[in-house]
Design an enzyme around this catalytic site. Structure first.
Site, PDB file in Angstrom:
ATOM      1  N   GLU A  48      61.537  28.844  61.752  1.00  0.00           N
ATOM      2  CA  GLU A  48      62.857  29.398  61.417  1.00  0.00           C
ATOM      3  C   GLU A  48      63.151  30.579  62.344  1.00  0.00           C
ATOM      4  OE1 GLU A  48      64.902  28.127  59.258  1.00  0.00           O
ATOM      5  OE2 GLU A  48      63.702  26.907  57.865  1.00  0.00           O
ATOM      6  N   TYR A  60      61.170  19.718  49.755  1.00  0.00           N
ATOM      7  CA  TYR A  60      60.566  18.435  50.079  1.00  0.00           C
ATOM      8  C   TYR A  60      61.510  17.630  50.974  1.00  0.00           C
ATOM      9  CZ  TYR A  60      57.804  19.857  46.030  1.00  0.00           C
ATOM     10  OH  TYR A  60      57.015  20.576  45.170  1.00  0.00           O
TER      11      TYR A  60
END
Length: 396
Positions: free
Chosen positions: A366, A347
């Protein structure tokens, strides 16, 4: 490159003379684009630099233009005070040189200073791009945003939230350079003409969110105090900063956004650390504040935050992502080979906050595999994988 307006010149004529598409010339001269040109005023020609040439025996404007495969009138245009009938051996004139090479050397230890130098050079050669500062880092480094395009939909890309993921900056800057080269040389990227995307999208780029941290990883501790002493203390006295993700204060900038930040606060580091300390409160750091303010003011259509590593794309947050987010991520996955992952037990990231606040597509991409900082030996492979994502971000 700059030229001086003559009687009868027009933007359209410059477009034809230099083989530069008209929108790029108009956008390179925003103060002149809505009116007639005035004799004697200076106009920017994008994609070119003016090069000095020393007159040799037997030279003429015609022979110089012929030997360099450039229009004869371009030589006249750049040398309004030179009499072509009385050229002198050893005399210096200016000739246009089309830029066909990369300015950005991304396959390098890409520091903050490298980025700033490259941005300044890109702005000089491609004056249709817009640069501004969105704020400053803890140590006072300006955080630049570059904008390219004229479309109503703004798509955003950023890199180096995490210090040891600085290769994301060099990847982003390399794509930006290739995009500009394609536009001004009328060449395609993977078979795609870039001008329609320039006209339909506004690309917002923040290549390096965390400049202090990037320089720490690449160059080692700063000389300035108290920063030098603080980073050594946070790093337990170690001189190896390869594991450092945080900003210079030891705050993880991608754990700083008010999207269930309290969960991260409870389970992550409780004090400044090389990684994973969410800070004393959301948006406590100037870098995360700058990104939040930019996002609030910019009406981004979607946002992509580039990180390393894993070759995955995170695209959901708490079910708040819109339906089209899945269609988009499937295309990103198709063109890159990366794996889309909707939810992850994490989060307070920029992507999370963007989805939460605007209900628009947001992604964490990523790049590469291995331990950050990823080695430059992966650069070419990573660039080819991410290139499809950059392009899809413009055509979707």
């Amino acid at each position: 490159m700059q030229v001086t307006v003559r009687n009868g010149d027009s933007f359209w004529y410059y477009s034809q003379l230099f083989s530069i598409r008209l929108p790029l010339i108009l956008d390179s001269n925003p103060n002149a684009a809505d009116r007639y040109l005035y004799i004697g005023e200076t106009i920017n020609i994008p994609g070119y630099v003016a090069e000095d040439y020393t007159i040799q025996s037997g030279d003429s404007f015609w022979s110089i233009a012929y030997s360099r495969n450039i229009p004869l009138d371009s030589v006249f245009l750049l040398n309004p005070m030179v009499n072509p009938n009385f050229l002198q051996v050893g005399q210096t004139i200016r000739v246009p040189l089309r830029v066909t090479w990369r300015i950005v050397n991304g396959k390098n230890n890409y520091t903050y200073e490298s980025m700033v130098t490259d941005i300044n050079r890109l702005v000089m050669v491609y004056p249709f791009i817009f640069q501004r500062s969105i704020g400053e880092s803890v140590m006072g480094k300006s955080i630049p945003e570059i904008k390219v395009g004229r479309g109503n939909e703004t798509v955003h890309v950023d890199g180096s939230f995490h210090a040891n993921e600085w290769i994301t900056t060099s990847i982003i800057m390399t794509f930006l350079n290739d995009y500009l080269l394609s536009l001004t040389n009328q060449t395609s990227i993977r078979g795609l003409d870039m001008l329609p995307y320039y006209n339909s999208k506004m690309l917002s780029v923040v290549p390096m969110v965390n400049p202090d941290g990037v320089n720490l990883v690449i160059n080692g501790p700063p000389n300035e105090e108290p920063f030098q002493s603080n980073v050594f203390e946070i790093n337990n006295g170690s001189t190896n900063f390869n594991g450092w993700k945080a900003n210079i204060n030891g705050v993880d900038l991608n754990n700083q956004f008010p999207a269930k930040w309290e969960i991260e606060k409870e389970r992550k580091e409780q004090a400044p650390a090389p990684a994973n300390y969410p800070g004393p409160e959301p948006l406590s750091e100037p870098e995360s504040k700058a990104m939040a303010q930019l996002t609030r003011n910019s009406n981004f259509f979607r946002a992509l935050a580039f990180h390393t590593q894993g070759e995955v794309i995170y695209w959901g947050f708490e079910g708040l992502e819109p339906p089209e987010a899945e269609t988009i991520v499937q295309e990103f996955a198709r063109v890159s080979g990366y794996t889309p992952i909707q939810y992850v037990d994490s989060y307070a990231g920029y992507k999370d906050w963007f989805i939460q606040e605007w209900r628009r597509p947001g992604y964490t991409v990523e790049l590469g595999e291995g331990v950050s900082p990823l080695p430059l030996t992966q650069f070419d492979e990573i660039y080819q994988e991410s290139l499809g994502i950059f392009l899809a971000n413009l055509y979707l």
